[in-house]
Enzyme design. Structure first.
Site, PDB file in Angstrom:
ATOM      1  N   ARG A 236     -41.342 -19.420  93.389  1.00 28.40           N
ATOM      2  CA  ARG A 236     -41.337 -20.817  93.047  1.00 28.40           C
ATOM      3  C   ARG A 236     -39.883 -21.146  92.169  1.00 28.40           C
ATOM      4  O   ARG A 236     -39.662 -20.146  91.516  1.00 28.40           O
ATOM      5  CB  ARG A 236     -42.484 -21.343  92.286  1.00 28.40           C
ATOM      6  CG  ARG A 236     -43.810 -21.382  92.926  1.00 28.40           C
ATOM      7  CD  ARG A 236     -43.704 -22.618  94.117  1.00 28.40           C
ATOM      8  NE  ARG A 236     -44.796 -22.777  94.713  1.00 28.40           N
ATOM      9  CZ  ARG A 236     -45.282 -22.008  95.856  1.00 28.40           C
ATOM     10  NH1 ARG A 236     -44.257 -21.304  96.456  1.00 28.40           N
ATOM     11  NH2 ARG A 236     -46.366 -22.249  96.651  1.00 28.40           N
ATOM     12  N   GLU A 265     -38.056 -29.082  94.240  1.00 25.89           N
ATOM     13  CA  GLU A 265     -38.024 -29.310  95.534  1.00 25.89           C
ATOM     14  C   GLU A 265     -39.227 -30.141  95.588  1.00 25.89           C
ATOM     15  O   GLU A 265     -40.243 -30.115  95.058  1.00 25.89           O
ATOM     16  CB  GLU A 265     -38.127 -28.017  96.197  1.00 25.89           C
ATOM     17  CG  GLU A 265     -39.367 -27.215  96.101  1.00 25.89           C
ATOM     18  CD  GLU A 265     -39.621 -26.014  96.964  1.00 25.89           C
ATOM     19  OE1 GLU A 265     -40.290 -26.286  97.714  1.00 25.89           O
ATOM     20  OE2 GLU A 265     -39.120 -25.034  96.696  1.00 25.89           O
ATOM     21  N   HIS A 288     -37.821 -23.594 101.859  1.00 28.19           N
ATOM     22  CA  HIS A 288     -39.258 -23.341 101.703  1.00 28.19           C
ATOM     23  C   HIS A 288     -39.892 -23.110 102.873  1.00 28.19           C
ATOM     24  O   HIS A 288     -40.812 -23.641 103.450  1.00 28.19           O
ATOM     25  CB  HIS A 288     -39.966 -24.233 100.862  1.00 28.19           C
ATOM     26  CG  HIS A 288     -41.190 -23.633 100.125  1.00 28.19           C
ATOM     27  ND1 HIS A 288     -41.573 -24.188  99.066  1.00 28.19           N
ATOM     28  CD2 HIS A 288     -41.976 -22.895 100.679  1.00 28.19           C
ATOM     29  CE1 HIS A 288     -42.537 -23.356  98.464  1.00 28.19           C
ATOM     30  NE2 HIS A 288     -42.964 -22.526  99.480  1.00 28.19           N
TER      31      HIS A 288
HETATM   32  P1  NAD Z   1     -50.063 -12.151  95.286  1.00 28.18           P
HETATM   33  O1  NAD Z   1     -51.212 -13.179  94.615  1.00 28.18           O
HETATM   34  O2  NAD Z   1     -50.679 -11.557  96.437  1.00 28.18           O
HETATM   35  O3  NAD Z   1     -49.226 -11.320  94.343  1.00 28.18           O
HETATM   36  C1  NAD Z   1     -48.713 -11.998  93.224  1.00 28.18           C
HETATM   37  C2  NAD Z   1     -48.406 -10.860  92.390  1.00 28.18           C
HETATM   38  O4  NAD Z   1     -47.736 -11.260  91.076  1.00 28.18           O
HETATM   39  C3  NAD Z   1     -49.845 -10.198  91.771  1.00 28.18           C
HETATM   40  O5  NAD Z   1     -49.899  -8.796  91.986  1.00 28.18           O
HETATM   41  C4  NAD Z   1     -49.773 -10.400  90.366  1.00 28.18           C
HETATM   42  O6  NAD Z   1     -50.481  -9.271  89.413  1.00 28.18           O
HETATM   43  C5  NAD Z   1     -48.371 -10.431  89.924  1.00 28.18           C
HETATM   44  N1  NAD Z   1     -48.059 -11.131  88.854  1.00 28.18           N
HETATM   45  C6  NAD Z   1     -48.496 -12.369  88.343  1.00 28.18           C
HETATM   46  N2  NAD Z   1     -47.878 -12.726  87.352  1.00 28.18           N
HETATM   47  C7  NAD Z   1     -47.006 -11.880  86.809  1.00 28.18           C
HETATM   48  C8  NAD Z   1     -46.131 -11.667  86.044  1.00 28.18           C
HETATM   49  N3  NAD Z   1     -45.936 -12.670  85.022  1.00 28.18           N
HETATM   50  N4  NAD Z   1     -45.033 -10.702  86.046  1.00 28.18           N
HETATM   51  C9  NAD Z   1     -45.176  -9.682  87.039  1.00 28.18           C
HETATM   52  N5  NAD Z   1     -46.233  -9.840  88.186  1.00 28.18           N
HETATM   53  C10 NAD Z   1     -47.061 -10.747  87.912  1.00 28.18           C
HETATM   54  O7  NAD Z   1     -49.127 -13.438  95.828  1.00 28.18           O
HETATM   55  P2  NAD Z   1     -47.983 -13.502  97.456  1.00 28.18           P
HETATM   56  O8  NAD Z   1     -48.866 -13.822  98.230  1.00 28.18           O
HETATM   57  O9  NAD Z   1     -47.543 -11.928  97.069  1.00 28.18           O
HETATM   58  O10 NAD Z   1     -46.977 -14.480  96.854  1.00 28.18           O
HETATM   59  C11 NAD Z   1     -46.126 -14.642  95.795  1.00 28.18           C
HETATM   60  C12 NAD Z   1     -45.965 -16.023  95.683  1.00 28.18           C
HETATM   61  O11 NAD Z   1     -44.978 -16.166  96.416  1.00 28.18           O
HETATM   62  C13 NAD Z   1     -46.898 -16.907  95.416  1.00 28.18           C
HETATM   63  O12 NAD Z   1     -47.462 -17.137  94.287  1.00 28.18           O
HETATM   64  C14 NAD Z   1     -46.350 -18.313  96.199  1.00 28.18           C
HETATM   65  O13 NAD Z   1     -45.828 -19.050  95.176  1.00 28.18           O
HETATM   66  C15 NAD Z   1     -45.007 -17.607  96.748  1.00 28.18           C
HETATM   67  N6  NAD Z   1     -45.184 -17.753  98.316  1.00 28.18           N
HETATM   68  C16 NAD Z   1     -43.758 -18.359  98.959  1.00 28.18           C
HETATM   69  C17 NAD Z   1     -43.917 -18.813 100.023  1.00 28.18           C
HETATM   70  C18 NAD Z   1     -42.868 -19.420 100.826  1.00 28.18           C
HETATM   71  O14 NAD Z   1     -42.910 -19.964 101.997  1.00 28.18           O
HETATM   72  N7  NAD Z   1     -41.483 -19.196 100.270  1.00 28.18           N
HETATM   73  C19 NAD Z   1     -45.021 -18.224 100.910  1.00 28.18           C
HETATM   74  C20 NAD Z   1     -46.169 -17.611 100.466  1.00 28.18           C
HETATM   75  C21 NAD Z   1     -46.100 -17.491  99.113  1.00 28.18           C
END
Ligand code: NAD
Length: 318
Positions: A236, A265, A288
């Site tokens: 994000r 965005e 995105h």
């Molecule tokens: P996920 O929930 O599988 O993994 C997130 C990881 O972040 C977890 O392991 C958690 O422990 C860790 N985390 C949480 N807070 C943290 C911190 N303060 N410091 C370090 N690590 C921390 O999520 P994901 O599926 O891997 O996706 C990650 C992010 O990507 C989502 O939250 C979403 O915002 C974004 N995303 C973007 C798109 C896109 O189209 N660009 C698509 C999917 C997801």
């Protein structure tokens, strides 16, 4: 006569037929484009809201007017555009893909895009494409960074971070991780954040946006990066202090950045990173698109619709 339930769907229109096939005959399925006015006016007449777009904020005001609303379900992991507290007040469950490990392991599109941005930065593809489009053919202008032997620093080792770690191993990179919520990262080395920043040649961010991650990559932490590091962010926009990042790109502290997300965005014109990208070829921005591959969206929506049926205790058609 039994009242027909209504399901409101916003997201790619080509998935509407799939949703109708699964939810009919239990629901009348209504599709709206991701436009706030249209979405809010339909929301008041619906029992379930299925969101695969994330473009329209679902605010307290919109939720409080939606009297029939019993369930909000997203075909995404992130749902920070939805007012969670407002839903809680009404005791309306919010089901996202977060934690749904089986389906998530099949959705690799966002990780693949993250890797594409990483490689775009390491090989200066944005500039090279534009050079050739102008009739140029001078390779000395585009010295690449060879990834083999370099260190990929991952902030967040969830679904996407884990995929990135796998891809990095295929490129013979060293992978180091900062994720305070994980105790066992297998063979990957876990580091405190400051050390990770200091060691990473490429830093890739894969965390949800919340109070602890807003501004996570702030000015102070950007200064702790290895000089000339590459940064990738598909999580994000608000996780990075964009103004500080622009200054780091100008000074060479960060050599290149690839992002799929911007703060504010889809209203991007005020984004410092977007403004700077107009004159700085080391900034690559995609709109995105990470998770947006029709195949992945269809898989996620099929799973999401099955959850809707389960919630209402209904039988489905697959
Ligand atoms: P996920 O929930 O599988 O993994 C997130 C990881 O972040 C977890 O392991 C958690 O422990 C860790 N985390 C949480 N807070 C943290 C911190 N303060 N410091 C370090 N690590 C921390 O999520 P994901 O599926 O891997 O996706 C990650 C992010 O990507 C989502 O939250 C979403 O915002 C974004 N995303 C973007 C798109 C896109 O189209 N660009 C698509 C999917 C997801």
């Amino acid at each position: 006569m039994k009242k027909t339930r209504r399901a409101l769907y916003t997201g790619p229109q080509d998935a509407l037929a799939l949703i109708q096939r699964i939810l009919t005959p239990h629901f009348e399925v209504v599709w709206v484009e991701p436009n706030a006015e249209k979405l809010y006016s339909e929301l008041v007449r619906c029992d379930v809201f299925i969101d695969a777009s994330m473009k329209v904020p679902v605010s307290l005001n919109a939720i409080s007017k939606a009297e029939r609303l019993a369930l909000v379900v997203t075909a995404t992991t992130g749902a920070d555009h939805i007012d969670h507290q407002a839903l809680e007040l009404r005791r309306i469950p919010l089901l996202t893909l977060k934690g749904q490990t089986e389906i998530l392991s099949k959705l690799t599109a966002a990780a693949e895009l993250s890797w594409a941005l990483l490689m775009n930065c390491s090989r200066k593809l944005k500039s090279a494409f534009s050079h050739v489009e102008k009739g140029g053919w001078e390779r000395t202008e585009f010295p690449g960074v060879m990834l083999r032997g370099k260190t990929l620093g991952l902030i967040g080792l969830g679904r996407i971070g884990s995929c990135m770690a796998r891809y990095a191993r295929a490129f013979e990179m060293n992978v180091k991780v900062y994720d305070p919520f994980i105790t066992d990262a297998g063979e990957l080395e876990m580091l405190p954040l400051d050390e990770l920043l200091n060691q990473a040649d490429v830093l890739s961010i894969h965390v949800p946006l919340n109070e602890s991650t807003k501004g996570l990559l702030n000015r102070d932490r950007i200064e702790r990066l290895k000089r000339g590091a590459i940064v990738v962010n598909t999580s994000r926009g608000a996780i990075i202090d964009e103004m500080a990042m622009v200054e780091a790109l100008r000074s060479g502290q960060v050599s290149a950045i690839g992002v799929d997300v911007l703060e504010g965005e889809p209203e991007i014109l005020k984004s410092p990173l977007w403004q700077e990208s107009l004159r700085n070829p080391n900034i690559t921005i995609t709109p995105h698109i990470g998770g947006f591959a029709p195949e992945a969206v269809h898989l996620a929506l099929k799973f999401t619709c099955d959850r809707v049926l389960k919630f209402f205790d209904l039988e489905g058609k697959s």
